[in-house]
Write an enzyme that holds these catalytic residues in place. Structure first.
Site, mmCIF file in Angstrom:
data_model
loop_
_atom_site.group_PDB
_atom_site.id
_atom_site.type_symbol
_atom_site.label_atom_id
_atom_site.label_comp_id
_atom_site.label_asym_id
_atom_site.label_seq_id
_atom_site.Cartn_x
_atom_site.Cartn_y
_atom_site.Cartn_z
ATOM 1 N N LYS A 182 4.638 -6.358 -5.520
ATOM 2 C CA LYS A 182 5.257 -6.678 -4.232
ATOM 3 C C LYS A 182 6.091 -7.963 -4.309
ATOM 4 O O LYS A 182 5.983 -8.716 -5.270
ATOM 5 C CB LYS A 182 4.177 -6.769 -3.151
HETATM 6 C C1 LIG Z 1 1.426 -1.385 -2.062
HETATM 7 C C2 LIG Z 1 1.341 -0.564 -0.853
HETATM 8 C C3 LIG Z 1 0.131 -0.351 -0.184
HETATM 9 C C4 LIG Z 1 -1.195 -0.756 -0.739
HETATM 10 O O1 LIG Z 1 -1.327 -2.079 -1.029
HETATM 11 P P1 LIG Z 1 -2.472 -2.541 -2.056
HETATM 12 O O2 LIG Z 1 -2.430 -4.024 -1.964
HETATM 13 O O3 LIG Z 1 -2.092 -2.016 -3.398
HETATM 14 O O4 LIG Z 1 -3.756 -1.981 -1.564
HETATM 15 C C5 LIG Z 1 0.146 0.354 0.994
HETATM 16 N N1 LIG Z 1 1.292 0.834 1.510
HETATM 17 C C6 LIG Z 1 2.462 0.656 0.900
HETATM 18 C C7 LIG Z 1 3.698 1.197 1.540
HETATM 19 C C8 LIG Z 1 2.529 -0.031 -0.305
HETATM 20 O O5 LIG Z 1 3.711 -0.181 -0.912
#
Ligand SMILES: *Cc1c(COP(=O)(O)O)cnc(C)c1O
Length: 383
Positions: A182
């Site tokens: 992210k």
């Molecule tokens: C990364 C992501 C998640 C989950 O996040 P985590 O921290 O990996 O649990 C949920 N929704 C979207 C759209 C994502 O890109």
């Protein structure tokens, strides 16, 4: 030439030293750094109450639990997301009700939400795919009209905005992820922005759900109030997040600049590709944080499939991702009655999408390298 991944985190030396300090401090799990990180996030989000967690999945599940959403309830969402978005709905015992995407934004089609509403509808989980936010004004009008809550899956949207307002600084429940890929990372982690009117009891319940349902009492004893989980963020992870926050604005600016370079390249050299049917993402330099740059491949005009395209790019030392196959076609959701043809726009995006490299530490020249490789492969495999 070294391999160019589709993304790579930027962690500065100061953060690495800061992590070493935490490791030497004698306190490595949730503690002062986590509280400091929560305070810094709260400041970013205009003073809203923020609690940090160990993922951006559990944050959404926690929001649904705080809203007492469960068996018999429906939650409306998009099939074009990471599976976490629908899994949390199932995890609390509710039913995910998918709505097709808008083919232009690839986000949930706001004008189709109405058809999906029923007397069981309790909430909407919008997803800001690739960091391009769902228009919040319109979304909240719909939520108000149908009296449903909103849990924003803003996992990809930190630093992005909608009509000039920073995502996270307004709205109902807002969930962010700090997963390694992210725009802001803690290795793994996430945070939940609580509603504007969150009172002490709601905040206490949020904290209980994060840690075994335990309530600490004034006399130093404890009580267990409900079966909570184990979802606290460590101070080691929080220290990484604290080192990321000062760079967030620069990260976003750099991502926007790289996205612009992609468009500039296609404007100058991509005529033949666009003619073939290659579809570029929406050009937005105001709202999107450019978490990803995702063209749609013109598969009908190609003699190779997407998997082969990804392989040929890798042979040219370029990493390409697939985010995401349309969710409702996975076995788990087919089991709920969904099938091919239900959401044609999401299905097409799911078949054709590829994620090209885009991350702050990328060189300007990398954009040209990616685009030239893509062009060579497409033109050599044209049908
Ligand atoms: C990364 C992501 C998640 C989950 O996040 P985590 O921290 O990996 O649990 C949920 N929704 C979207 C759209 C994502 O890109």
């Amino acid at each position: 030439m070294s391999f160019l991944p589709f993304t790579r985190p930027s962690i500065d030396e100061e953060s690495i030293a800061g992590v070493a300090d935490v490791l030497r401090s004698g306190w490595i799990t949730t503690g002062p750094k986590c509280r400091e990180f929560e305070a810094a996030l709260s400041e970013l989000f205009g003073g809203r109450t923020v609690r940090a967690f160990n993922s951006g999945t559990v944050t959404m599940e926690t929001a649904l639990r705080l809203l007492d959403i469960g068996p018999g309830d429906e939650v409306i969402t998009t099939p074009m997301s990471w599976v976490a978005t629908a899994n949390v709905i199932l995890a609390v015992g509710a039913r995910p009700v998918f709505v097709d995407v808008d083919p232009a934004t690839r986000n949930i089609a706001l004008d189709k939400i109405e058809e999906a509403m029923s007397h069981r509808s309790r909430a909407i989980i919008p997803v800001d795919l690739a960091g391009l936010p769902v228009r919040r004004e319109h979304l909240y009008d719909i939520a108000a009209e149908y009296n449903v809550r909103v849990v924003e899956d803003a996992a990809q949207a930190i630093g992005a905005s909608s009509d000039g307002r920073l995502i996270g600084s307004f709205g109902d429940y807002i969930s962010f992820s700090f997963h390694a890929n992210k725009n802001l990372t803690t290795t793994e982690g996430g945070c939940l922005v609580l509603p504007e009117d969150a009172d002490a009891e709601l905040i206490a319940r949020c904290e209980r759900l994060r840690l075994q349902g335990v309530q600490r009492l004034a006399d130093g004893s404890m009580e267990v109030m409900e079966p909570g989980g184990k979802a606290n963020l460590t101070d080691v992870a929080a220290r990484i997040g604290l080192g990321q926050l000062p760079h967030l604005a620069a990260f976003t600016a750099r991502r926007r600049e790289l996205a612009r370079r992609y468009f500039d390249w296609f404007d100058a050299n991509g005529g033949e590709l666009l003619e073939m049917g290659l579809e570029l993402p929406p050009r937005d330099f105001e709202n999107s944080n450019w978490h990803m740059f995702q063209p749609l491949l013109p598969l009908d005009r190609m003699s190779i499939g997407r998997a082969e395209f990804v392989k040929r790019m890798a042979e040219k030392e370029i990493g390409v991702g697939v985010h995401y196959p349309a969710m409702h076609l996975f076995k788990l959701y087919r089991g709920l009655g969904y099938e091919e043809g239900d959401f044609p726009h999401a299905e097409r995006v799911g078949r054709e999408t590829v994620t090209l490299p885009l991350f702050p530490a990328m060189d300007d020249g990398d954009v040209e390298r990616v685009c030239s490789a893509l062009k060579d492969i497409l033109l050599q495999n044209k049908k």
